[in-house]
Design an enzyme around this catalytic site. Structure first.
Site, PDB file in Angstrom:
ATOM      1  N   HIS A  84       1.293  31.198  20.669  1.00  0.00           N
ATOM      2  CA  HIS A  84       1.475  30.100  19.713  1.00  0.00           C
ATOM      3  C   HIS A  84       0.526  30.348  18.541  1.00  0.00           C
ATOM      4  O   HIS A  84      -0.683  30.479  18.738  1.00  0.00           O
ATOM      5  CB  HIS A  84       1.138  28.768  20.392  1.00  0.00           C
ATOM      6  N   HIS A  99      -0.399  29.804  14.053  1.00  0.00           N
ATOM      7  CA  HIS A  99      -0.299  28.924  12.889  1.00  0.00           C
ATOM      8  C   HIS A  99      -0.097  29.768  11.632  1.00  0.00           C
ATOM      9  O   HIS A  99      -0.866  29.665  10.676  1.00  0.00           O
ATOM     10  CB  HIS A  99      -1.570  28.088  12.746  1.00  0.00           C
ATOM     11  N   TYR A 143      16.060  43.399  12.381  1.00  0.00           N
ATOM     12  CA  TYR A 143      14.900  43.172  13.242  1.00  0.00           C
ATOM     13  C   TYR A 143      14.659  41.696  13.509  1.00  0.00           C
ATOM     14  O   TYR A 143      14.115  41.334  14.551  1.00  0.00           O
ATOM     15  CB  TYR A 143      13.654  43.869  12.690  1.00  0.00           C
TER      16      TYR A 143
HETATM   17  P1  13P Z   1      -6.527  24.832  21.260  1.00  0.00           P
HETATM   18  O1  13P Z   1      -7.803  25.226  20.563  1.00  0.00           O
HETATM   19  O2  13P Z   1      -6.733  23.677  22.207  1.00  0.00           O
HETATM   20  O3  13P Z   1      -5.870  26.025  21.923  1.00  0.00           O
HETATM   21  O4  13P Z   1      -5.513  24.305  20.151  1.00  0.00           O
HETATM   22  C1  13P Z   1      -5.324  25.071  18.984  1.00  0.00           C
HETATM   23  C2  13P Z   1      -3.958  24.892  18.423  1.00  0.00           C
HETATM   24  O5  13P Z   1      -3.375  25.853  17.979  1.00  0.00           O
HETATM   25  C3  13P Z   1      -3.363  23.539  18.390  1.00  0.00           C
HETATM   26  O6  13P Z   1      -2.032  23.620  18.010  1.00  0.00           O
END
Ligand code: 13P
Length: 194
Positions: free
Chosen positions: A92, A94, A120
């Site tokens: 996950h 950002h 791709y």
């Molecule tokens: P954590 O530090 O608890 O893993 O959360 C970070 C995060 O990406 C929240 O979306």
């Protein structure tokens, strides 16, 4: 791979992803399935500076049994790993550009948020890239929606979920369809995280 090798691999991939700018500060989390549970990055840890011995270990019932306290997004990793038994890891991030798309795309829209512009994209992301409605980071109420989306997709975008960067605001400035958080969502975030 042994558990020790997987811990090293999580740290190596964390460094790589952080170095490429796909997450900043303590954003992002990685989990890996083990025969006797799951490894997941600790909450508030920087993916660029992970330590193998401090990575959280959860048992098969998702109870914390070792290492630092786990990411607050454990429920998200559980939803995907349980929905996709053939997959061994969840990442996950950002990424600023993916977050920009998540602020423009309409959750549930039949039109894909990113068209299949290149082979791709299709080969790596697949046929669909669901966009989930906004939810507060770490809110376990998202788990059923994530589990449902993960059944048919190996990647998904979480609506309006991403980094604190001026770049994002500049990138999106004036674009039609831009969706920012509402007053109730802002109040909820401040009440939860201060
Ligand atoms: P954590 O530090 O608890 O893993 O959360 C970070 C995060 O990406 C929240 O979306």
């Amino acid at each position: 791979m042994t558990e020790s090798e997987l811990r090293d691999a999580i740290c190596a991939h964390g460094r790589l992803l952080y170095g490429r700018g796909y997450c900043v500060g303590s954003a992002g989390n990685i989990s890996v399935r083990l025969p006797d549970g799951v490894l997941i990055t600790p909450t508030n840890s920087c993916l660029g500076r992970l330590e193998p011995g401090r990575i959280s270990k959860l048992d098969p019932s998702w109870r914390h049994v070792g290492g630092d306290p786990p990411s607050k997004e454990v429920f998200m990793h559980r939803a995907v790993l349980e929905a996709r038994p053939e997959d061994g890891a969840v990442v996950h991030l950002h990424s600023t550009h993916a977050t920009a798309v998540s602020c423009l795309a309409v959750p549930g829209d039949a039109a894909p948020p990113i068209p299949p512009l290149t082979p791709y994209f299709v080969m790596r992301v697949g046929r669909s890239l669901p966009v989930l409605p906004y939810s507060r980071p770490g809110d376990p109420a998202m788990e059923p929606a994530i589990a449902e989306a993960a059944k048919g997709a190996r990647a998904m975008l979480l609506g309006n979920h991403g980094p604190v960067v001026r770049r994002l605001a500049l990138m999106l400035r004036g674009l039609p369809g831009l969706r920012a958080l509402g007053a109730a969502q802002v109040d909820d975030l401040l009440a939860t995280f201060g």
